[in-house]
Design an enzyme around this catalytic site. Structure first.
Site, PDB file in Angstrom:
ATOM      1  N   GLN C 189       0.628  -0.916  -0.204  1.00  0.00           N
ATOM      2  CA  GLN C 189      -0.129   0.031  -0.294  1.00  0.00           C
ATOM      3  C   GLN C 189       0.358   1.405   0.058  1.00  0.00           C
ATOM      4  O   GLN C 189       1.952   1.721   1.354  1.00  0.00           O
ATOM      5  CB  GLN C 189      -0.725   0.068   1.220  1.00  0.00           C
ATOM      6  CG  GLN C 189      -2.056  -1.248   1.248  1.00  0.00           C
ATOM      7  CD  GLN C 189      -3.081  -1.615   0.257  1.00  0.00           C
ATOM      8  OE1 GLN C 189      -4.046  -0.549   0.040  1.00  0.00           O
ATOM      9  NE2 GLN C 189      -2.911  -2.523  -0.656  1.00  0.00           N
ATOM     10  N   ALA C 230     -11.840   2.432   4.145  1.00  0.00           N
ATOM     11  CA  ALA C 230     -10.555   2.161   3.454  1.00  0.00           C
ATOM     12  C   ALA C 230     -10.327   2.570   2.391  1.00  0.00           C
ATOM     13  O   ALA C 230     -10.171   3.652   2.540  1.00  0.00           O
ATOM     14  CB  ALA C 230     -11.691   0.639   2.627  1.00  0.00           C
ATOM     15  N   HIS C 231      -9.140   2.235   1.957  1.00  0.00           N
ATOM     16  CA  HIS C 231      -7.620   2.195   1.239  1.00  0.00           C
ATOM     17  C   HIS C 231      -8.445   3.678  -0.261  1.00  0.00           C
ATOM     18  O   HIS C 231      -9.235   2.986  -0.800  1.00  0.00           O
ATOM     19  CB  HIS C 231      -6.943   1.564   0.412  1.00  0.00           C
ATOM     20  CG  HIS C 231      -7.423   0.606  -0.166  1.00  0.00           C
ATOM     21  ND1 HIS C 231      -6.379  -0.665  -0.626  1.00  0.00           N
ATOM     22  CD2 HIS C 231      -8.774  -0.393  -0.510  1.00  0.00           C
ATOM     23  CE1 HIS C 231      -6.825  -1.926  -1.041  1.00  0.00           C
ATOM     24  NE2 HIS C 231      -8.082  -0.653  -0.921  1.00  0.00           N
ATOM     25  N   ASN C 232      -8.376   4.650  -0.712  1.00  0.00           N
ATOM     26  CA  ASN C 232      -8.301   5.613  -1.779  1.00  0.00           C
ATOM     27  C   ASN C 232      -9.671   6.072  -1.253  1.00  0.00           C
ATOM     28  O   ASN C 232     -10.838   6.194  -2.701  1.00  0.00           O
ATOM     29  CB  ASN C 232      -8.236   4.731  -2.487  1.00  0.00           C
ATOM     30  CG  ASN C 232      -6.655   3.834  -2.976  1.00  0.00           C
ATOM     31  OD1 ASN C 232      -6.231   3.453  -3.015  1.00  0.00           O
ATOM     32  ND2 ASN C 232      -5.951   5.368  -3.426  1.00  0.00           N
TER      33      ASN C 232
END
Lengths: 339, 339, 339
Positions: C189, C230-232
C-alpha cells in the site's frame, strides 16, 4: 467446600479437583458441568473427576457430583477460584508517570508507561496496566483492573471491581456539532462518564463523555468488544451487550437487557427493563415492554435471495394489488349471488 | 528477471522499471497491469513503461509487456519487490521494557516503549513496534511484524511472517458469563489465541482468547480492520474477512472463505470451505455447502423504502390472503366448469 | 459581546453568563437554547439566566435573551468560548521520543511517551498527546490536537485545526491482496492519507492508506468513533459520518453528506453531494442525486417478525402468483363480458 460454590457434594469428601474442563476432557482432576440434556451422551462417556449438575440430571451420572440449581454459575465460581487473576505487585512502575497531584493507594499497581494525571484518584487494590492513561480528576474505584492501554479521559468515574480490556476508550468527546450554513460547529462536551461497580468493558470499546451531563453505565453492566456508546446514553444495571453494537446519543436502556451483536439503537429512545434484542437488529423506536425483539434476516443462497429481495421494492404495490383483487372477487361473488 | 515474477517478457531485455502505477500513470519507469477488458481503452492510451497482462490481451498492446496468467498477482509481487518494507535495525530500543525472563532473538527489533513480559519468545527477524505489548509466555514467530501499539495478551501464539496493524488486540478475555438470579458471574477465560503463519490482522481488530481451548486462526488468513473474533472461533486457512465483521463464539469457518464487510455470524455455527458471504449479511445458521450467500438489502429513496418496508409486517398476512384467493378462484372455476 | 456570537441581546447589558446548560438547569448564570417549539413548556418554566432563541419564539419568553437565526450554533459558540480546551504547555515531555530529523514547532506540545519519527513536521500550536505516534515524514498542521494514543503512520498529512481522538489509526495498510491459486499475495500500500483542515476523527476509528494514491478526507469532515475508511476512499468537505460506519475501497462520497450509524458503503461507488443515508442501511450502488436514502428495517416483537420474515423467501413466488391471479381474473371477466 462445595457449600462455598452453592452446591452439595455427592461423592468422597476428599475429592481433589485441579482444573475446570469440558465433559470430554481427559485431564486428571478436571471438573465439568452440564445444563442442557442434549449433552447427556457426553455425560455418559465422561471421564472427568467430577461433574456439576442439577438434581434433575443426577440420576444419569454415577460419579462424583456437585449438585446445584445453576451448574453454569457454579462452574464459573469454581473456575474463578481455581484460576485467580495474576495481579502485579503493588507499587508504581519506574516508568509510570504519576502526577504529584494524583492520589494513588498504596495497594494499587501502576504499570510501565502508564500516565496518571493531576487530581486523579486510584483506589485500593486497583491495577492500572501498562500504557494506560487516567486523566485529570478521574477516579478508579477499589479493586478495578484496567488492562494495558486503556484510556480514561479527565473527569470520569470508574466504580469498584470493574474490568476494562485493552484499547477501550472512556470519555472521548461525544459527536456533537451544530450545523450552520453547511458547516459543523463543535459543541463542547462538558459532561463525563460515570461507570458503576462490577462493570466489564471489552477491548477497543468506546464510551463517549456526555454533552452537559454524564454518560451513565449502571452496576454490573457487561460490554463486549468494539461497542460504541454515544454521549448521554444510560445503561441500566446488569444489562449485557454483545460485540459491535452501536448506541446513539441520549438513549436510555433498562435493567437486565440483553442486546445481541451488531445491534444498532437510534438516539433519544427509551428501552424498558428485560428487553432482549436479537443480533444485527435496528432499534429505531422506543420499546416500552419487556420481551424479545428482532429485525434479523438470515442469509440465503445469493441467487434466490436476489430474486426475492428485488420484490421488496414492489411490496407496497403487491399489497395494493392484492387488496384490489380481493375487492373485485368479493364484488363479483356478491353479483353472482344476486344473479 | 520476469521469471521471478512468474511472467514472460515481451520487449527489450534492458527494460527498466522503477515503480508500479496505474495505466494512466505519467511517471517514468512505471509498470501497470490489466485484467479486466473494460480497461482496454486505458490500455490503448497508456504511456507506462510496461504492462502486465494475459496472453489473451496481448494483441491489444504493442509496448513492452510482462505476460502472465495472473497479472494482479504478478503486479503484487513486483510492487513488493520494488517497495521492500523499511524494517528498523535489530536490537532493543533504549526504552523497550524487556523482562529478563523473556527470550528475544538477536535479529529482532523491539521499538520504543514496547513491553515484553516474562517467558515471552520473540523470534528471528521479528519487528515489535513502538508501544506494543507481548504478554507472559506468548510467542511471536520468525519474521512477523507487529506495528505500533499492538496488544498480545499472555499465553498466545503468533506464527511466522504475520503482520499485525496498530491497535489490534489479541487475547483479551472472551465475553463469558453465567447468569444467576439476574446477575452475571464472570467465567474465567483460560484458553489462548493461536494464530498461524502469514496471517494479517487489521487495525483495531480484536481477537478474544478461548474459554477452555484456544481461539484458532489458520495459516494465510487475512483480517481487515475493526473485526471482532469471539472466543473459541476457528477460522480456516486462507479465509479473508473484510472490515467490521463480527463472529460470535465457537463458530467454525472453513478454508478459503470470503466474508464481506459488516457481516455478522452467530455463535456455534459451522461454515463450509469456499463460502462467500456478501456484505452486511447475517449468518444465523450453519452453511454446509460452498457458494455465495446473502441477506443484503440495498438502500433506496427513503420515501419509497418506507412505504415498502411498512408492508413487511403484513407479509405473512399477504401470503395467507393470496393463498385464500387462489383457493377461492380455483373453487369457483371448478364450479363454473361443472355448471 | 452578543455580536461575537452572531446574536442580539434583549435584556440588561451587564448580564453575566457563567456556563451553558439546559432549560431545566438550576445553576446560576446558565444560558440555554431552544430551537424546537416542543420545548416551549420547558421555556415557560425555565429559571436560567438567559435563553438563546429565534425571533419567532421570542414572544414566548420574557427574560433576558440572545436572539439569533441559529440558536444551536450560537449555543455551540458560547459553550466553546466559556470552556476553552485545556491545552498542555508548549514543549516536549521528558519522555517524548522526538527524532532529531523531525521538525517540531516551538509552540507545539509533545506528550509523555509520544514518538515523532524522522522527517515528521509538527506545526505551530499542535498538541501531540501522550502515547501518540507520528511516522516518518508525516505532517501535522497548525493547531491540530491528537489526543492520547493516536497513531499516524508514515507519509500522511493532517491539516490544520483537526481533532483526533484516542485510539484512532491513520495510515494503516489498506486491505489489498491478489488471489493466486487460493492464496493471498499482499499488494503493498504505497499511497498515504491526506486529511484536510478542521477534520474531527473519533476514538478507535481507522483510516487506511491508499494503494497507489492517497486516501482523501476533505476539509471540515466529521467522523465519529469506530468508523472504517478503506484505501483510496475520498470524502467530500463537511460530510459527517456517525459511528460504526464502514466504507469500502475507492468509494467517493460527496460534500455535505450525512451518513447514519452502522451504514455500510460498498467499494468503487460514487455518492453525490448532499446525500443522507439513514442508519444501518447498505449502500450497494452509486447514488447520483441528493436526497435521503434508506434500507433500515425496524425491530419488532420477535415472534411476529419471524412469521413475516419467513415469507421473504417466498416473495418472488408471491409476486408471480399474484400476477397469475390478476391475469386469470382479468381473462375471466373479459370472457364474462363477452358472454
Amino acid at each position: 467446600m462445595a457449600h462455598r460454590f452453592r452446591a452439595t457434594l455427592r461423592g468422597p469428601a476428599d475429592l481433589v479437583i485441579t482444573q475446570v474442563g469440558e465433559l470430554d476432557s481427559s485431564a486428571s482432576g478436571a471438573i465439568a458441568f452440564i445444563m442442557n440434556p442434549k449433552y447427556l451422551p457426553a455425560l455418559k462417556r465422561t471421564s472427568v473427576a467430577a461433574v456439576i449438575l442439577t438434581e434433575r440430571l443426577l440420576e444419569h451420572y454415577q460419579g462424583p457430583a456437585l449438585v446445584t440449581k445453576n451448574p453454569h454459575a457454579c462452574f464459573a465460581r469454581i473456575a474463578g477460584w481455581l484460576n485467580p487473576e495474576a495481579r502485579p505487585a503493588a507499587g508504581i512502575h519506574a516508568t509510570g508517570a504519576v502526577d504529584p497531584g494524583a492520589r494513588v493507594a498504596a495497594s494499587a499497581a501502576i504499570g510501565a508507561y502508564a500516565i496518571i494525571e493531576q487530581g486523579a484518584v486510584i483506589g485500593e487494590d486497583v491495577v492500572i496496566g501498562p500504557g494506560c492513561f487516567v486523566g485529570r480528576g478521574s477516579v478508579v474505584g477499589r479493586g478495578s483492573c484496567l488492562h494495558a492501554r486503556v484510556f480514561v479521559a479527565h473527569g470520569c468515574r470508574i466504580g469498584e471491581e470493574c474490568i476494562i480490556h485493552p484499547g477501550a476508550v472512556v470519555g472521548s468527546d461525544g459527536f456533537g456539532f451544530a450545523l450552520e450554513e453547511g458547516k459543523w460547529i463543535k459543541v463542547p462536551q462538558l459532561g463525563g462518564v460515570c461507570i458503576g461497580d462490577r462493570v466489564e468493558i471489552g477491548a477497543n470499546t468506546t464510551i463517549d463523555r456526555g454533552a452537559l451531563h454524564d454518560t451513565l453505565i449502571g452496576n454490573g453492566v457487561k460490554l463486549d468488544n468494539l461497542i460504541q456508546i454515544a454521549h448521554n446514553v444510560e445503561i441500566g444495571e446488569d444489562t449485557a451487550i454483545a460485540a459491535c453494537v452501536g448506541i446513539a446519543g441520549s438513549t436510555r436502556i433498562g435493567k437486565r437487557c440483553m442486546i445481541g451483536g451488531q445491534v444498532g439503537i437510534a438516539g433519544h429512545l427509551e428501552i424498558a427493563d428485560d428487553v432482549q434484542v436479537l443480533g444485527k437488529s435496528l432499534v429505531a423506536g422506543s420499546i416500552r415492554e419487556a420481551g424479545v425483539y428482532s429485525a434479523s434476516v438470515k442469509a440465503e443462497r445469493a441467487d434466490a435471495w436476489r430474486r426475492n429481495v428485488a420484490r421488496l421494492n414492489q411490496l407496497d404495490d403487491i399489497a395494493r394489488r392484492l387488496r384490489e383483487l380481493e375487492k373485485r372477487i368479493s364484488a363479483e361473488s356478491t353479483k353472482a349471488d344476486k344473479e
